[in-house]
Design a protein around this motif. Structure first.
Motif, PDB file in Angstrom:
ATOM      1  N   GLY A  72     -13.820 -11.395   3.013  1.00 51.40           N
ATOM      2  CA  GLY A  72     -12.753 -12.915   2.854  1.00 51.40           C
ATOM      3  C   GLY A  72     -11.608 -12.396   2.764  1.00 51.40           C
ATOM      4  N   MET A  73     -10.931 -11.899   2.333  1.00 55.74           N
ATOM      5  CA  MET A  73      -9.821 -11.088   1.637  1.00 55.74           C
ATOM      6  C   MET A  73      -9.100 -10.924   3.511  1.00 55.74           C
ATOM      7  N   PHE A  74      -9.553  -9.748   4.107  1.00 59.24           N
ATOM      8  CA  PHE A  74      -9.830  -9.241   5.427  1.00 59.24           C
ATOM      9  C   PHE A  74      -9.203 -10.389   6.017  1.00 59.24           C
ATOM     10  N   THR A 100      -5.700  -5.585   2.721  1.00 59.12           N
ATOM     11  CA  THR A 100      -6.681  -5.730   1.538  1.00 59.12           C
ATOM     12  C   THR A 100      -7.329  -5.326   0.563  1.00 59.12           C
ATOM     13  N   GLY A 101      -7.089  -3.694   0.585  1.00 60.36           N
ATOM     14  CA  GLY A 101      -7.384  -2.052   0.356  1.00 60.36           C
ATOM     15  C   GLY A 101      -6.212  -2.723  -1.044  1.00 60.36           C
ATOM     16  N   GLY A 102      -4.823  -2.612  -0.878  1.00 57.33           N
ATOM     17  CA  GLY A 102      -3.466  -2.407  -1.713  1.00 57.33           C
ATOM     18  C   GLY A 102      -4.302  -3.981  -2.317  1.00 57.33           C
ATOM     19  N   LEU A 103      -4.093  -5.025  -1.972  1.00 60.54           N
ATOM     20  CA  LEU A 103      -4.372  -5.877  -3.267  1.00 60.54           C
ATOM     21  C   LEU A 103      -5.959  -5.988  -3.842  1.00 60.54           C
ATOM     22  N   TRP A 110       0.262   0.324  -8.925  1.00 62.31           N
ATOM     23  CA  TRP A 110       0.737   0.285  -7.660  1.00 62.31           C
ATOM     24  C   TRP A 110       0.368   2.066  -7.430  1.00 62.31           C
ATOM     25  N   ARG A 111       0.176   2.957  -7.716  1.00 60.65           N
ATOM     26  CA  ARG A 111      -0.504   4.311  -7.595  1.00 60.65           C
ATOM     27  C   ARG A 111      -1.459   4.221  -6.568  1.00 60.65           C
ATOM     28  N   GLN A 112      -2.900   3.598  -7.223  1.00 55.03           N
ATOM     29  CA  GLN A 112      -3.810   3.650  -6.995  1.00 55.03           C
ATOM     30  C   GLN A 112      -4.024   2.080  -5.944  1.00 55.03           C
ATOM     31  N   ALA A 113      -2.899   1.463  -6.085  1.00 51.73           N
ATOM     32  CA  ALA A 113      -3.306  -0.143  -4.469  1.00 51.73           C
ATOM     33  C   ALA A 113      -2.680   1.191  -3.309  1.00 51.73           C
ATOM     34  N   ALA A 114      -1.382   1.445  -2.840  1.00 48.69           N
ATOM     35  CA  ALA A 114      -0.923   2.561  -2.522  1.00 48.69           C
ATOM     36  C   ALA A 114      -2.309   3.153  -2.282  1.00 48.69           C
ATOM     37  N   LYS A 115      -2.780   4.119  -2.229  1.00 49.20           N
ATOM     38  CA  LYS A 115      -3.869   4.953  -2.106  1.00 49.20           C
ATOM     39  C   LYS A 115      -5.065   4.491  -1.275  1.00 49.20           C
ATOM     40  N   GLY A 120      -7.930   1.893   3.144  1.00 49.59           N
ATOM     41  CA  GLY A 120      -7.840   0.251   4.003  1.00 49.59           C
ATOM     42  C   GLY A 120      -7.764   0.307   5.435  1.00 49.59           C
ATOM     43  N   GLY A 121      -6.116   0.721   5.685  1.00 49.27           N
ATOM     44  CA  GLY A 121      -5.902   0.956   6.831  1.00 49.27           C
ATOM     45  C   GLY A 121      -6.413   1.659   7.567  1.00 49.27           C
ATOM     46  N   ALA A 122      -6.594   2.747   7.571  1.00 47.17           N
ATOM     47  CA  ALA A 122      -7.312   4.573   8.196  1.00 47.17           C
ATOM     48  C   ALA A 122      -8.932   3.896   8.519  1.00 47.17           C
ATOM     49  N   LEU A 123      -9.514   3.329   7.429  1.00 48.71           N
ATOM     50  CA  LEU A 123     -10.781   3.559   7.969  1.00 48.71           C
ATOM     51  C   LEU A 123     -10.661   1.565   9.149  1.00 48.71           C
TER      52      LEU A 123
END
Length: 197
Positions: A72-74, A100-103, A110-115, A120-123
């Motif tokens: 849904g978020m995506f 979506t992955g960051g949020l 913020w570190r886990q969000a950036a990871k 998410g972007g790579a996938l």
């Protein structure tokens, strides 16, 4: 869930609900199979079936809900990016996957969000790349198939008059030879006085 933009993609408000439902179904069914096997293997003898069923009841809805949240978020981010950029391309899906992955991991810092945003972007980048590669290797892309079906069935396509192509000498001589050999076959197997003729 349709990550890429295709010709049969529904409008954005309806698409978000549709993708949430499809993602929940995928997570629920896939998680149900996974946790059924895991529960069966981890349960003691005599309680394997009941342990498998309990594992499915406890874990499969949670897995489906997680998939639905992600889907849904995506879809919301993808619709927002399409409206903001006025384009429907792979960049929308990649950016939406990263957002979506960051949020979803924002509460962990913020570190886990950036990871998770990177993952998410790579996938989504891999998924879009495979989709583009598949469309290029097939004979017709989705747009060409739709246009061909519209021309074939006359739905929404401009009417075109079909004119027969002129025959060249080779095709005419080939047709005459075929007719001549066909007449010879008829003459060899059928007699004019035959009652079946």
């Amino acid at each position: 869930m349709s990550f890429g933009e295709s010709f049969d993609t529904p409008p954005c408000p309806d698409r978000c609900l549709e993708d949430m439902g499809a993602a929940f179904s995928m997570g629920f069914v896939g998680g149900g199979v996974f946790f059924a096997i895991k529960g069966y293997r981890n349960s003691p003898k005599g309680n394997k079936i009941s342990g498998s069923w309990q594992s499915v009841k406890l874990r499969a809805p949670t897995m489906g809900s997680s998939f639905a949240m992600w889907g849904g978020m995506f879809s919301v981010f993808d619709c927002l990016m399409s409206r903001w950029r006025k384009e429907h391309d792979s960049s929308n899906a990649i950016i939406s996957g990263a957002l979506t992955g960051g949020l979803l991991a924002a509460r962990a810092g913020w570190r886990q969000a950036a990871k998770n945003a990177f993952v998410g972007g790579a996938l989504l980048g891999v998924i879009e790349g495979v989709q583009i590669l598949f469309e290029r290797t097939t004979q017709h892309g989705p747009g060409e198939e739709k246009q061909a079906s519209q021309v074939r069935f006359g739905s929404g396509a401009p009417k075109q008059e079909l004119t027969p192509s002129p025959l060249d000498d080779d095709s005419v001589s080939w047709y005459e030879e075929m007719q001549h050999s066909q007449n010879q076959l008829y003459a060899a197997f059928w007699d004019e006085d035959d009652e079946f003729s």
